[in-house]
Design a protein around this motif. Structure first.
Motif, PDB file in Angstrom:
ATOM      1  N   ALA A   1     -36.460 -30.011  10.708  1.00 26.28           N
ATOM      2  CA  ALA A   1     -35.225 -29.228  10.842  1.00 26.28           C
ATOM      3  C   ALA A   1     -35.641 -27.821  11.240  1.00 26.28           C
ATOM      4  O   ALA A   1     -36.525 -27.229  10.634  1.00 26.28           O
TER       5      ALA A   1
ATOM      6  N   ALA B   1     -37.612 -34.970  -4.451  1.00 27.76           N
ATOM      7  CA  ALA B   1     -36.262 -34.410  -4.618  1.00 27.76           C
ATOM      8  C   ALA B   1     -35.303 -35.014  -3.589  1.00 27.76           C
ATOM      9  O   ALA B   1     -34.274 -35.604  -3.952  1.00 27.76           O
TER      10      ALA B   1
ATOM     11  N   ASP C   1     -37.643 -35.656   7.762  1.00 20.73           N
ATOM     12  CA  ASP C   1     -38.888 -35.042   7.257  1.00 20.73           C
ATOM     13  C   ASP C   1     -39.770 -34.639   8.428  1.00 20.73           C
ATOM     14  O   ASP C   1     -39.928 -35.400   9.379  1.00 20.73           O
ATOM     15  N   ARG C   2     -40.336 -33.452   8.322  1.00 15.15           N
ATOM     16  CA  ARG C   2     -41.140 -32.957   9.440  1.00 15.15           C
ATOM     17  C   ARG C   2     -42.470 -33.699   9.531  1.00 15.15           C
ATOM     18  O   ARG C   2     -43.146 -33.646  10.549  1.00 15.15           O
TER      19      ARG C   2
ATOM     20  N   ALA D   1     -45.793 -31.943  -1.826  1.00 14.65           N
ATOM     21  CA  ALA D   1     -46.219 -31.752  -3.220  1.00 14.65           C
ATOM     22  C   ALA D   1     -46.075 -33.043  -4.024  1.00 14.65           C
ATOM     23  O   ALA D   1     -46.832 -33.282  -4.974  1.00 14.65           O
ATOM     24  N   THR D   2     -45.139 -33.887  -3.634  1.00 16.88           N
ATOM     25  CA  THR D   2     -44.934 -35.160  -4.335  1.00 16.88           C
ATOM     26  C   THR D   2     -46.206 -36.004  -4.321  1.00 16.88           C
ATOM     27  O   THR D   2     -46.531 -36.698  -5.283  1.00 16.88           O
TER      28      THR D   2
ATOM     29  N   GLY E   1     -41.573 -30.591 -10.672  1.00 13.36           N
ATOM     30  CA  GLY E   1     -40.662 -31.333  -9.804  1.00 13.36           C
ATOM     31  C   GLY E   1     -40.687 -32.836  -9.994  1.00 13.36           C
ATOM     32  O   GLY E   1     -39.687 -33.516  -9.724  1.00 13.36           O
ATOM     33  N   ILE E   2     -41.796 -33.371 -10.469  1.00 14.85           N
ATOM     34  CA  ILE E   2     -41.836 -34.825 -10.739  1.00 14.85           C
ATOM     35  C   ILE E   2     -41.052 -35.079 -12.030  1.00 14.85           C
ATOM     36  O   ILE E   2     -40.152 -35.932 -12.070  1.00 14.85           O
ATOM     37  N   LEU E   3     -41.378 -34.311 -13.060  1.00 13.79           N
ATOM     38  CA  LEU E   3     -40.651 -34.444 -14.331  1.00 13.79           C
ATOM     39  C   LEU E   3     -39.134 -34.347 -14.126  1.00 13.79           C
ATOM     40  O   LEU E   3     -38.366 -35.165 -14.625  1.00 13.79           O
TER      41      LEU E   3
ATOM     42  N   MET F   1     -47.640 -35.570 -14.222  1.00 11.91           N
ATOM     43  CA  MET F   1     -47.353 -35.414 -15.659  1.00 11.91           C
ATOM     44  C   MET F   1     -45.868 -35.136 -15.883  1.00 11.91           C
ATOM     45  O   MET F   1     -45.239 -34.422 -15.096  1.00 11.91           O
TER      46      MET F   1
ATOM     47  N   GLN G   1     -38.645 -26.190  -7.974  1.00  8.53           N
ATOM     48  CA  GLN G   1     -39.006 -26.906  -9.213  1.00  8.53           C
ATOM     49  C   GLN G   1     -40.398 -26.529  -9.692  1.00  8.53           C
ATOM     50  O   GLN G   1     -40.834 -26.935 -10.758  1.00  8.53           O
ATOM     51  N   PHE G   2     -41.142 -25.828  -8.868  1.00  8.29           N
ATOM     52  CA  PHE G   2     -42.453 -25.252  -9.220  1.00  8.29           C
ATOM     53  C   PHE G   2     -43.399 -26.317  -9.795  1.00  8.29           C
ATOM     54  O   PHE G   2     -43.736 -27.262  -9.090  1.00  8.29           O
ATOM     55  N   ARG G   3     -43.805 -26.223 -11.058  1.00  5.24           N
ATOM     56  CA  ARG G   3     -44.828 -27.130 -11.603  1.00  5.24           C
ATOM     57  C   ARG G   3     -44.231 -28.413 -12.157  1.00  5.24           C
ATOM     58  O   ARG G   3     -44.975 -29.263 -12.664  1.00  5.24           O
TER      59      ARG G   3
END
Ligand SMILES: Cc1cc2nc3c(=O)[nH]c(=O)nc-3n(C[C@H](O)[C@H](O)[C@H](O)COP(=O)(O)OP(=O)(O)OC[C@H]3O[C@@H](n4cnc5c(N)ncnc54)[C@H](O)[C@@H]3O)c2cc1C
Length: 358
Positions: free
Chosen positions: A166, A11, A30-31, A38-39, A323-325, A45, A319-321
């Protein structure tokens, strides 16, 4: 305009990339390392049929829009980065255990009988009645995508600051002025929280982590990966060809367990048993990997995409399940929103939960 984005997942990176292309100056914090949340953990899919049964109309619209953007987005990222992202419009087969389940699927699209399903996936277990054929589903190598997005973003002139968490967004007279980190303050005109499952730690943003465990199986010599993505018996199987190394990804659990990402041998065995119940020959395949990641979920399961009350803090999370889509659509939507070029989609308005930053 100067923008600071918190979180270098799919994202944050894709929103940052679109903002750079529109002329903004962008820094992403980014920490940890970019694209390792999750990425990295996802199955990749683009499940516009399997994941959208009973979905809210706005989510369906966003997902279908994203699915249409994907071929162009994949080649644009590949060209910009030089990294192939493994986008394949493979279709997905949603298996029906019996005739009644197959009948119920007819309302969702074209169904295949047992022979038709076996023509697509010859090694399917006996007794499967057939399945729903979702030709428009695709998958992408999400780990390659994360790598490619990082390169594309940096090549476009974006600043990336890894290992930098952050801690707080500081405000003055009702507007955000900077992000505080342990070493530095990052000032900007606008701020985007794209911190995935951790977004709620930065303010009163209702995002809960939902853990998913997955495994990967490696084929014995001569065995072929199935062509399409396959769903059934509580698991999905995703073929992944990593430039010669073939793997079948098997996922995924859904556990609300806080930020715990420990791995369970029982879950591993259940995933494997689920996969073998669909394709018995998978008994001969070798367990190659087992991992877990955290999905960002909001209370109503819909994304949070828009500004919070202070106006120059934006959230792109929940974006839950999917986020890639959703990434290509969210990237454009959020970049346009930050630049004041588009309006919020009411179903995704973060204000429905009155998020606060104090
Ligand atoms: C097992 C599993 C399978 C999945 N399969 C699919 C799938 O097949 N298809 C699909 O579309 N989606 C899938 N998903 C969902 C998808 O992975 C997520 O929706 C998506 O990756 C979220 O992207 P993100 O960039 O918001 O979050 P992330 O990728 O988690 O990135 C968030 C980033 O923010 C950083 N961060 C957090 N807090 C801070 C802070 N305070 N300061 C700085 N940085 C911070 C983190 O280090 C991380 O890098 C799956 C998820 C899981 C766990």
């Amino acid at each position: 305009m100067k923008v600071v984005i918190i979180g270098a997942g799919v994202a944050g990176l894709s929103i940052g990339w679109r903002l750079l292309q529109a002329g903004a100056t962008v820094t992403i914090l980014d920490r940890a390392q970019p694209a390792h949340g999750a990425t990295w953990a996802a199955a990749g899919m683009l499940a516009v049929t399997a994941e959208l049964e009973g979905a809210h109309a706005a989510e369906r619209d966003l997902a279908l829009h994203a699915n249409a953007l994907w071929p162009g987005f994949a080649s644009e990222v590949e060209q910009a980065s030089g990294v192939p992202v493994g986008f394949v419009r493979s279709g997905a087969l949603l298996l029906a255990p019996d005739a009644a389940a197959l009948d119920a699927m007819r309302a969702r699209g074209p169904v295949l009988d047992a022979a038709g399903a076996r023509a697509l996936v010859p090694l399917l277990a006996d007794g499967i009645a057939g399945g729903l054929w979702a030709a428009d589903e695709a998958h992408v190598d999400n780990r390659r995508l994360g790598e490619a997005m990082t390169i594309a973003y940096v090549k476009a002139g974006g600043a990336l600051v890894p290992q930098t968490a952050a801690v707080r967004i500081e405000q003055k007279s009702g507007a955000a002025v900077c992000v505080l980190t342990p070493r530095h303050r990052y000032h900007a005109d606008a701020f985007v929280i794209a911190a995935g499952a951790w977004s709620g730690l930065l303010g009163d943003i209702p995002i809960t982590p939902v853990k998913g465990e997955m495994i990967a199986l490696a084929p014995p010599a001569g065995a072929q990966l199935p062509g399409p993505v396959i769903w059934g018996n509580g698991v999905y199987l995703v073929p992944r060809d990593e430039g010669g190394q073939k793997l079948l990804l098997v996922g995924a659990t859904m556990q609300e367990a806080g930020f715990d990402t420990s791995l369970s041998p029982d879950v591993r065995d259940q995933l494997r048993a689920g996969a073998q119940s669909l394709i018995p020959a998978l008994k001969q395949w070798v367990l190659a990997d087992h991992w877990a990641g955290l999905r960002p979920k909001s209370p109503d399961g819909l994304p949070l995409l828009g500004p919070v009350r202070s106006g120059n803090i934006f959230v792109a999370s929940g974006q839950f399940r999917n986020g890639i889509l959703l990434a290509p659509a969210i990237a454009q939507l959020m970049a346009d929103m930050v630049l004041g070029k588009t309006k919020i989609i009411p179903a995704f308005d973060p204000q429905r939960f009155a998020p606060r930053f104090v």
